[in-house]
Design a protein around this motif. Structure first.
Motif, short mmCIF file in Angstrom:
data_model
loop_
_atom_site.label_atom_id
_atom_site.label_comp_id
_atom_site.label_asym_id
_atom_site.label_seq_id
_atom_site.Cartn_x
_atom_site.Cartn_y
_atom_site.Cartn_z
N LEU A 87 0.66 -1.22 -0.07
CA LEU A 87 0.22 0.05 0.14
C LEU A 87 0.77 1.55 0.07
O LEU A 87 0.46 2.18 -0.77
CB LEU A 87 -0.89 0.06 1.17
CG LEU A 87 -2.07 -0.99 1.08
CD1 LEU A 87 -3.16 -0.55 2.31
CD2 LEU A 87 -2.84 -0.86 -0.08
N THR A 88 1.93 1.24 0.56
CA THR A 88 2.92 2.37 0.58
C THR A 88 3.31 2.68 -0.64
O THR A 88 3.51 3.79 -1.26
CB THR A 88 4.06 2.13 1.49
OG1 THR A 88 3.62 1.81 2.91
CG2 THR A 88 5.10 3.15 1.24
N GLY A 105 11.59 -0.59 -15.61
CA GLY A 105 12.66 -0.67 -14.56
C GLY A 105 13.27 0.59 -14.21
O GLY A 105 14.44 0.84 -13.82
N GLU A 106 12.21 1.48 -13.69
CA GLU A 106 12.89 2.85 -13.45
C GLU A 106 12.80 2.82 -11.76
O GLU A 106 12.08 3.23 -10.93
CB GLU A 106 11.67 3.89 -13.69
CG GLU A 106 11.42 4.05 -14.99
CD GLU A 106 10.52 5.22 -15.58
OE1 GLU A 106 9.64 5.63 -14.76
OE2 GLU A 106 10.39 5.53 -16.83
N VAL A 107 14.01 2.26 -11.50
CA VAL A 107 14.75 2.22 -9.97
C VAL A 107 14.11 3.43 -9.42
O VAL A 107 13.99 3.51 -8.06
CB VAL A 107 15.80 1.30 -9.83
CG1 VAL A 107 16.39 1.28 -8.48
CG2 VAL A 107 15.68 -0.18 -10.45
N ALA A 108 15.11 4.60 -9.92
CA ALA A 108 15.36 5.70 -9.20
C ALA A 108 13.92 6.26 -8.90
O ALA A 108 13.81 6.98 -7.80
CB ALA A 108 16.07 6.49 -10.24
N LYS A 112 12.00 6.97 -4.94
CA LYS A 112 11.52 8.39 -4.42
C LYS A 112 10.48 8.18 -3.70
O LYS A 112 10.04 9.01 -2.79
CB LYS A 112 11.74 9.32 -5.67
CG LYS A 112 12.87 9.54 -6.11
CD LYS A 112 12.64 10.61 -7.28
CE LYS A 112 13.93 11.03 -7.78
NZ LYS A 112 13.81 11.80 -9.09
N ILE A 113 9.55 7.11 -3.81
CA ILE A 113 8.34 6.92 -2.94
C ILE A 113 8.77 6.80 -1.60
O ILE A 113 9.74 6.07 -1.09
CB ILE A 113 7.70 5.77 -3.41
CG1 ILE A 113 7.36 5.77 -4.92
CG2 ILE A 113 6.36 5.41 -2.59
CD1 ILE A 113 6.62 4.61 -5.58
N HIS A 114 7.99 7.52 -0.65
CA HIS A 114 8.37 7.73 0.81
C HIS A 114 8.04 6.29 1.35
O HIS A 114 7.23 5.57 1.24
CB HIS A 114 7.41 8.51 1.35
CG HIS A 114 7.84 8.57 2.83
ND1 HIS A 114 8.76 9.30 3.38
CD2 HIS A 114 6.97 8.04 4.05
CE1 HIS A 114 8.75 8.96 4.86
NE2 HIS A 114 7.67 8.58 5.21
N GLY A 115 9.07 5.71 2.07
CA GLY A 115 9.10 4.52 2.71
C GLY A 115 9.65 3.20 1.87
O GLY A 115 9.57 2.28 2.25
N VAL A 116 10.20 3.62 0.37
CA VAL A 116 10.37 2.50 -0.11
C VAL A 116 11.95 2.26 -0.19
O VAL A 116 12.37 1.16 0.18
CB VAL A 116 9.89 2.52 -1.75
CG1 VAL A 116 10.44 1.53 -2.59
CG2 VAL A 116 8.35 2.62 -1.78
#
Length: 202
Positions: A87-88, A105-108, A112-116
């Motif tokens: 959910l995060t 494959g956009e790791v960067a 940037k998602i908070h908590g990831v």
């Protein structure tokens, strides 16, 4: 197991909502984005549900579209990603954008998602890059709030590629959709228009 709830929004919290169904209140966990799209308290609602049962908990997770539910299930299949972290992830990006980011494959961007964080983002891409291609993108687009058009063109092309269309076809359809609907159109409107163009031969 509970798979769907149709009732009235009784309360809305920071991470969940209570849905009243025939006098019984069900506490349902939602992503931040889905929670923001729920009707106001006192209004009717119909949501899809995934029930998660553990030794110490019995929890309900809610979704506003089949696509959201599919993405949630895939995220849960990733090692060390439970329903809360799923959910995060879903709170940080609209579902079509998330599917596109995973498929490319956009790791960067995911990190940037908070908590990831980077390690989790890398694991998500490694385990889901190919699996997300099986998601029914039309179902993902339905029920999703408008996404900003900035950067949407590439997401639209990616979504069409995931459905099996060739790069030139996808790019042409995405361009046509943008020309017909204008710069303010939402992702799902552009997606439907692009599909219409492809099915009619442009």
């Amino acid at each position: 197991m509970i798979s769907r709830l149709r009732g009235t929004v009784l309360e809305k919290g920071a991470e969940d909502a209570t849905i009243d169904v025939a006098g019984v209140g069900y506490r349902v966990n939602f992503s931040g984005l889905a929670l923001g799209k729920l009707p106001a308290e006192g209004h009717p609602v119909d949501v899809r549900i995934r029930t998660v049962v553990r030794e110490d908990a019995f929890e309900l997770f809610g979704f506003l579209s089949p696509g959201e539910e599919q993405v949630f299930q895939l995220l849960n299949e990733v090692s060390r990603v439970g329903p809360r972290l799923a959910l995060t992830v879903m709170s940080g990006m609209e579902t079509p954008e998330l599917v596109a980011a995973l498929s490319r494959g956009e790791v960067a961007r995911l990190a940037k998602i908070h908590g990831v964080g980077k390690k989790t983002a890398e694991r998500l891409v490694l385990e889901l890059k190919d699996k997300v291609k099986n998601i029914h993108l039309e179902a993902v687009a339905r029920g999703t709030a408008p996404a900003p058009v900035s950067g949407t063109q590439s997401d639209l092309v990616s979504a069409l590629l995931n459905l099996g269309y060739k790069q030139p076809q996808a790019e042409k359809a995405a361009q046509l959709a943008g020309e017909r609907l204008g710069a303010e159109a939402s992702f799902q409107a552009l997606f439907r228009e692009a599909l219409k163009a492809l099915r009619s031969g442009g």
